[in-house]
Design a protein around this motif. Structure first.
Motif, PDB file in Angstrom:
ATOM      1  N   PRO A 534      10.284   9.221 -25.471  1.00 46.61           N
ATOM      2  CA  PRO A 534      10.446  10.167 -26.582  1.00 46.61           C
ATOM      3  C   PRO A 534       9.774  11.509 -26.288  1.00 46.61           C
ATOM      4  O   PRO A 534       8.713  11.566 -25.681  1.00 46.61           O
ATOM      5  N   GLY A 535      10.426  12.590 -26.721  1.00 43.65           N
ATOM      6  CA  GLY A 535       9.874  13.926 -26.512  1.00 43.65           C
ATOM      7  C   GLY A 535      10.969  14.934 -26.259  1.00 43.65           C
ATOM      8  O   GLY A 535      12.164  14.648 -26.410  1.00 43.65           O
ATOM      9  N   VAL A 536      10.568  16.138 -25.882  1.00 41.55           N
ATOM     10  CA  VAL A 536      11.496  17.203 -25.509  1.00 41.55           C
ATOM     11  C   VAL A 536      11.355  17.423 -24.013  1.00 41.55           C
ATOM     12  O   VAL A 536      10.249  17.676 -23.520  1.00 41.55           O
ATOM     13  N   TRP A 537      12.482  17.338 -23.305  1.00 37.70           N
ATOM     14  CA  TRP A 537      12.444  17.332 -21.846  1.00 37.70           C
ATOM     15  C   TRP A 537      13.353  18.418 -21.293  1.00 37.70           C
ATOM     16  O   TRP A 537      14.560  18.419 -21.522  1.00 37.70           O
ATOM     17  N   PHE A 538      12.746  19.304 -20.541  1.00 33.81           N
ATOM     18  CA  PHE A 538      13.432  20.444 -19.938  1.00 33.81           C
ATOM     19  C   PHE A 538      14.343  19.953 -18.811  1.00 33.81           C
ATOM     20  O   PHE A 538      13.985  19.043 -18.053  1.00 33.81           O
ATOM     21  N   MET A 539      15.517  20.559 -18.672  1.00 29.32           N
ATOM     22  CA  MET A 539      16.367  20.354 -17.499  1.00 29.32           C
ATOM     23  C   MET A 539      16.826  21.736 -17.033  1.00 29.32           C
ATOM     24  O   MET A 539      17.355  22.510 -17.829  1.00 29.32           O
ATOM     25  N   HIS A 540      16.621  22.023 -15.732  1.00 30.90           N
ATOM     26  CA  HIS A 540      16.890  23.386 -15.269  1.00 30.90           C
ATOM     27  C   HIS A 540      17.141  23.399 -13.781  1.00 30.90           C
ATOM     28  O   HIS A 540      16.763  22.468 -13.049  1.00 30.90           O
ATOM     29  N   CYS A 541      17.773  24.470 -13.327  1.00 30.37           N
ATOM     30  CA  CYS A 541      17.930  24.696 -11.897  1.00 30.37           C
ATOM     31  C   CYS A 541      16.568  25.044 -11.309  1.00 30.37           C
ATOM     32  O   CYS A 541      15.807  25.811 -11.909  1.00 30.37           O
ATOM     33  N   THR A 547      16.947  29.902 -13.055  1.00 32.13           N
ATOM     34  CA  THR A 547      16.230  29.551 -14.283  1.00 32.13           C
ATOM     35  C   THR A 547      15.942  30.804 -15.104  1.00 32.13           C
ATOM     36  O   THR A 547      16.129  30.821 -16.324  1.00 32.13           O
ATOM     37  N   SER A 548      15.513  31.871 -14.437  1.00 34.70           N
ATOM     38  CA  SER A 548      15.231  33.127 -15.145  1.00 34.70           C
ATOM     39  C   SER A 548      16.483  33.670 -15.814  1.00 34.70           C
ATOM     40  O   SER A 548      16.412  34.290 -16.883  1.00 34.70           O
ATOM     41  N   TRP A 549      17.631  33.456 -15.198  1.00 39.34           N
ATOM     42  CA  TRP A 549      18.895  33.935 -15.765  1.00 39.34           C
ATOM     43  C   TRP A 549      19.444  33.019 -16.855  1.00 39.34           C
ATOM     44  O   TRP A 549      20.449  33.351 -17.473  1.00 39.34           O
ATOM     45  N   GLY A 550      18.830  31.844 -17.064  1.00 44.37           N
ATOM     46  CA  GLY A 550      19.232  31.009 -18.191  1.00 44.37           C
ATOM     47  C   GLY A 550      19.863  29.681 -17.849  1.00 44.37           C
ATOM     48  O   GLY A 550      20.370  29.000 -18.748  1.00 44.37           O
ATOM     49  N   LEU A 551      19.833  29.248 -16.573  1.00 49.16           N
ATOM     50  CA  LEU A 551      20.429  27.965 -16.202  1.00 49.16           C
ATOM     51  C   LEU A 551      19.428  26.859 -16.521  1.00 49.16           C
ATOM     52  O   LEU A 551      18.758  26.321 -15.648  1.00 49.16           O
ATOM     53  N   ARG A 552      19.375  26.529 -17.821  1.00 55.67           N
ATOM     54  CA  ARG A 552      18.377  25.590 -18.317  1.00 55.67           C
ATOM     55  C   ARG A 552      18.785  25.116 -19.699  1.00 55.67           C
ATOM     56  O   ARG A 552      19.535  25.798 -20.407  1.00 55.67           O
ATOM     57  N   MET A 553      18.324  23.939 -20.097  1.00 54.51           N
ATOM     58  CA  MET A 553      18.522  23.403 -21.445  1.00 54.51           C
ATOM     59  C   MET A 553      17.452  22.341 -21.651  1.00 54.51           C
ATOM     60  O   MET A 553      16.583  22.147 -20.795  1.00 54.51           O
ATOM     61  N   ALA A 554      17.500  21.643 -22.778  1.00 60.65           N
ATOM     62  CA  ALA A 554      16.491  20.609 -23.033  1.00 60.65           C
ATOM     63  C   ALA A 554      17.121  19.451 -23.789  1.00 60.65           C
ATOM     64  O   ALA A 554      18.083  19.624 -24.547  1.00 60.65           O
ATOM     65  N   TRP A 555      16.549  18.267 -23.530  1.00 60.76           N
ATOM     66  CA  TRP A 555      16.940  17.041 -24.220  1.00 60.76           C
ATOM     67  C   TRP A 555      15.840  16.674 -25.216  1.00 60.76           C
ATOM     68  O   TRP A 555      14.651  16.748 -24.885  1.00 60.76           O
ATOM     69  N   LEU A 556      16.237  16.272 -26.389  1.00 56.11           N
ATOM     70  CA  LEU A 556      15.298  15.772 -27.390  1.00 56.11           C
ATOM     71  C   LEU A 556      15.555  14.282 -27.568  1.00 56.11           C
ATOM     72  O   LEU A 556      16.598  13.880 -28.089  1.00 56.11           O
ATOM     73  N   VAL A 557      14.608  13.465 -27.108  1.00 56.56           N
ATOM     74  CA  VAL A 557      14.717  12.011 -27.258  1.00 56.56           C
ATOM     75  C   VAL A 557      13.869  11.610 -28.459  1.00 56.56           C
ATOM     76  O   VAL A 557      12.655  11.855 -28.497  1.00 56.56           O
TER      77      VAL A 557
END
Length: 577
Positions: A534-541, A547-557
Motif C-alpha cells: 500500500p502507498g503511492v509509487w512513482f513510475m518514470h523513465c 523524467t524532467s519532460w514529464g515521462l512519469r506517473m504514479a500508482w496508488l495502492v
C-alpha cells in the motif's frame, strides 16, 4: 556470585548468532558541498559526506535500516533507495513530492525501513531535479548470516558504479533546457566510481584500477548511475558470468559485454587468468544510443591490473606496470539494438526452490500505456521563441499522452490525510484515449496533455502492464523504473503490441524479475506484478531528461483489510512543504 552469574549470562548473549530477523543499522549522510576536480576542471558539487560518489552502505536481508540525511546545502534534497521494496514504509521511499516533501536547507530526516526478502546490489540517489548527477552511492544487501550465494563464494567483491561528469552545474543545465524548451547539454565524460579514466584529456591520474590476483573469482557489482545513457561495458580479453540483475539472482550465463540502463544493477563473476599475464586490460563503457538527440559520444576506461608473482614483485615497480601491454575491448556499435535484444533475452530468473519466480498467472487488471516524446506549446511570455522541435514548441514526454506535472504537495501525504482534492486526479486512463499506429508514421499532432494523474489499485490486485514505445519525434529505448515493487518481464517485442498474438508467447515460467526495464526502441515490454504494497509509487523513465519532460506517473495502492496490509503511519519528522 550474582555479579558473576550476570557476567556469564551476558557473555553467552554476546556469543549468540545474530537473530534471523536481522539487526538495526544506523547511518548518517550529510549532504554538503565539496570541491572536486575532474578533466582539469574544479567545481563545487553537492556530495554525500564530502565524497563523490557517496559512501557504500551495507546491510543484510532482514535488517532494519535508519539513515539520517542532513541537508547542509542550499538545494532542497531527498534520497531514494533504488530497488528497496519499502513494504508499508512508503514514507521512506524518497522521491520528492511523491512520498515526501524534500528536506529543506538546515533540516534532516531519518529514513526508516526494513529489508524484507531482498539481497543483492542496489543503490541510493537524490530524487529531486538533477541532483542525482553527483548524489549517489552503492547500497549492498548481503544475504542473511549463514545463507550462501547460489554460486561459489568470490575471493573479493567490488562495487563499480557508472556515472556522468558535467563541467557545468547540472542544475543550471536542466534549468536552461526547461526555459528554452530544447534538449539539455550533454555530459563531458562518463565515470567509473567517479573517475573518467585515461581516454579523456587530463585524466590519466583519475583512473579506476582494479587490482586482481591470478586464478581468483571476483564479484563485480555494476551500477548504472548515469543521468541519461544506457551503457555497454566490457573487459578486454575476459568474459564474465552474469549472476544477478536488480538484486535478483538469474540463471548464470557468460558474456564478454554487458548492457546496463540507468537505474539498473548487474552482478557478474570475473574469473581471472590462471597465471600472471604480463599485461593490463582496459575496462571500458560507452553509450547504447537509440534516440535522435545529441549524446555524450565518449568512452570511460578503468584498468584491470594483475598482481605480479611474489618473486618478481620487487622488479615490477610502478614504472614497469605502466610499460605492460594494455589490451582494449571491442564494444558493440553505438546503435547495436541486435546485441541489446539478445542480451536482454538471456536474462532469466533463477526460479529455484530457494529463489522461486512467483509470476502472477491470473491477472485482475490489464493496462496498456504508451511511452514516448511529444511537445508542449512554447511559452510566449516576452515573445519567447523555443528551441524545441519547432520554434513554437517545447520538448515534452508522456505516458499515455499525459505529461506529469509535479505537485507542490506530496502525493502520499495528500492521500493519507484525505486531502487529495486539487492535488491529483485518481483517473489515469487504462489505455490511450486516442489510439494510433504507435510505431508507424507518427501523427501530425505531437502535443501532449498535462496533469497529475494516478492509477488507483485495490490491495493485492494482480496487474499486467504493456508499455509501448512510440515513434513520435523518433522511437527510443526508455528504461522504466517502478518504485515499491519488483515486476516480471513476461514479454518484449518490436513494432506494435498485438493483444491477440503476443500474449501467447509470454514467458510465465522463469521471466526476469526487475525494478527497471528498458522498453525497446520502436517496441514494447509487458510486465506483471502483484500490488501488495500500500502507498503511492512513482513510475518514470530513468533517463533524467525524459523524467524532467514529464515521462512519469504514479500508482496508488489502497490499504488492505488486515492490519499488516495497511500503510504505516507517517513518522514525526516527515519533512513539510
Amino acid at each position: 556470585m550474582a555479579f558473576q552469574l550476570l557476567l556469564a549470562v551476558f557473555s553467552c548473549v554476546l556469543l549468540l548468532p545474530q537473530p534471523a530477523f536481522g539487526i538495526t543499522r544506523h547511518y548518517t549522510l550529510e549532504i554538503k558541498m565539496q570541491n572536486v576536480t575532474r578533466l582539469c576542471h574544479t567545481k563545487s558539487l553537492v556530495s554525500v559526506n564530502g565524497q563523490f560518489p557517496g559512501p557504500k552502505l551495507i546491510a543484510r536481508e532482514g535488517d532494519q535500516v535508519l539513515i539520517k540525511v542532513v541537508n547542509q546545502v542550499s538545494n532542497n534534497i531527498s534520497i531514494h533507495w533504488h530497488g528497496i521494496r519499502q513494504l508499508r514504509s512508503g514514507w521512506a521511499d524518497g522521491p520528492a513530492y511523491i512520498t515526501q516533501c524534500p528536506i529543506q536547507t538546515g533540516q534532516s530526516y531519518v529514513y526508516n525501513y526494513t529489508i524484507v526478502g531482498q539481497r543483492g546490489t542496489l543503490w541510493y540517489h537524490a530524487h529531486i531535479s538533477w541532483l542525482r548527477s553527483t548524489v549517489y552511492g552503492p547500497l549492498i544487501i548481503l544475504p542473511k548470516r549463514g545463507v550462501p550465494y547460489p554460486f561459489a563464494k568470490p575471493h573479493k567483491e567490488v562495487p563499480m558504479i557508472f556515472g556522468e561528469w558535467f563541467n557545468a552545474d547540472p542544475e543550471a543545465i536542466i534549468r536552461q533546457a526547461t526555459q528554452t524548451g530544447g534538449g539539455p547539454n550533454v555530459s563531458d565524460a562518463y565515470t567509473i566510481n567517479g573517475l573518467p579514466g585515461p581516454l579523456y584529456n587530463c585524466s590519466a591520474k583519475d583512473t579506476f584500477r582494479l587490482r586482481v590476483k591470478p586464478g581468483k573469482t571476483y564479484l563485480l557489482r555494476l551500477i548504472n548511475a548515469a543521468l541519461n545513457d544506457e551503457l555497454f561495458f566490457s573487459i578486454a580479453n575476459h568474459t564474465v558470468t552474469v549472476v544477478e540483475a536488480d538484486a535478483i539472482y538469474v540463471k548464470p550465463f557468460e558474456t564478454d559485454t554487458i548492457l546496463i540502463a540507468p537505474g539498473q544493477t548487474t552482478n557478474v563473476l570475473l574469473k581471472t587468468k590462471s597465471s600472471y599475464p604480463s599485461a593490463s586490460f582496459f575496462m571500458t563503457a560507452r553509450p547504447y544510443v537509440t534516440g535522435q538527440g545529441t549524446f555524450d559520444n565518449s568512452t570511460v576506461a578503468g584498468i584491470l591490473e594483475y598482481e605480479p608473482p611474489k618473486q618478481t614483485k620487487d622488479a615490477h615497480s610502478r614504472t614497469s606496470i605502466k610499460n605492460l601491454q594494455l589490451f582494449k575491448p571491442i564494444l558493440p556499435a553505438l546503435n547495436d539494438t541486435n546485441f541489446a535484444t539478445k542480451f536482454s533475452n538471456k536474462l532469466r530468473s533463477l526460479n529455484s526452490k530457494n529463489f522461486p519466480a512467483n509470476v502472477p498467472l491470473n491477472v485482475d487488471r490489464k493496462f496498456f500505456f504508451t511511452v514516448g516524446l511529444g511537445t508542449n506549446p512554447c511559452n510566449h511570455k516576452n515573445n519567447q521563441t523555443c528551441q524545441g522541435p519547432t520554434n513554437t514548441t517545447m520538448f515534452a514526454a508522456s505516458i499515455s499522452n499525459i505529461s506529469f506535472i509535479m505537485p507542490t504537495k506530496a502525493l502520499l501525504q495528500s492521500h493519507y490525510s484525505g486531502q487529495s482534492h486539487g492535488v491529483y486526479s485518481p483517473k489515469f486512463p487504462w489505455s490511450p484515449i486516442v489510439p494510433f499506429n504507435y510505431t508507424g508514421t507518427p501523427p501530425n499532432n505531437t502535443m501532449v496533455s498535462n496533469g497529475t494523474n494516478l492509477m488507483v489499485l485495490p490491495y493485492n490486485t494482480s496487474v499486467e502492464l504493456v508499455m509501448q514505445d512510440t515513434s513520435i519525434l523518433g522511437a527510443e529505448s526508455h528504461p522504466l523504473h517502478l518504485h515499491g515493487f519488483n515486476f516480471f518481464v513476461v514479454g518484449q517485442g518490436f513494432g506494435n503490441f498485438d493483444p491477440n498474438k503476443d500474449p501467447k508467447n509470454f514467458n510465465l515460467v522463469d521471466p526476469i524479475e526487475r525494478n527497471t526495464i528498458g522498453v525497446p526502441s520502436g517496441g514494447w515490454a509487458a510486465i506483471r506484478f502483484l500490488a501488495d504494497n500500500p502507498g503511492v509509487w512513482f513510475m518514470h523513465c530513468h533517463l533524467e531528461v525524459h523524467t524532467s519532460w514529464g515521462l512519469r506517473m504514479a500508482w496508488l495502492v489502497l490499504d488492505g483489510d488486515k492490519p499488516d496490509q495497511k500503510l504505516l503511519p507517517p513518522p514525526a519528522d516527515l519533512p513539510k512543504c
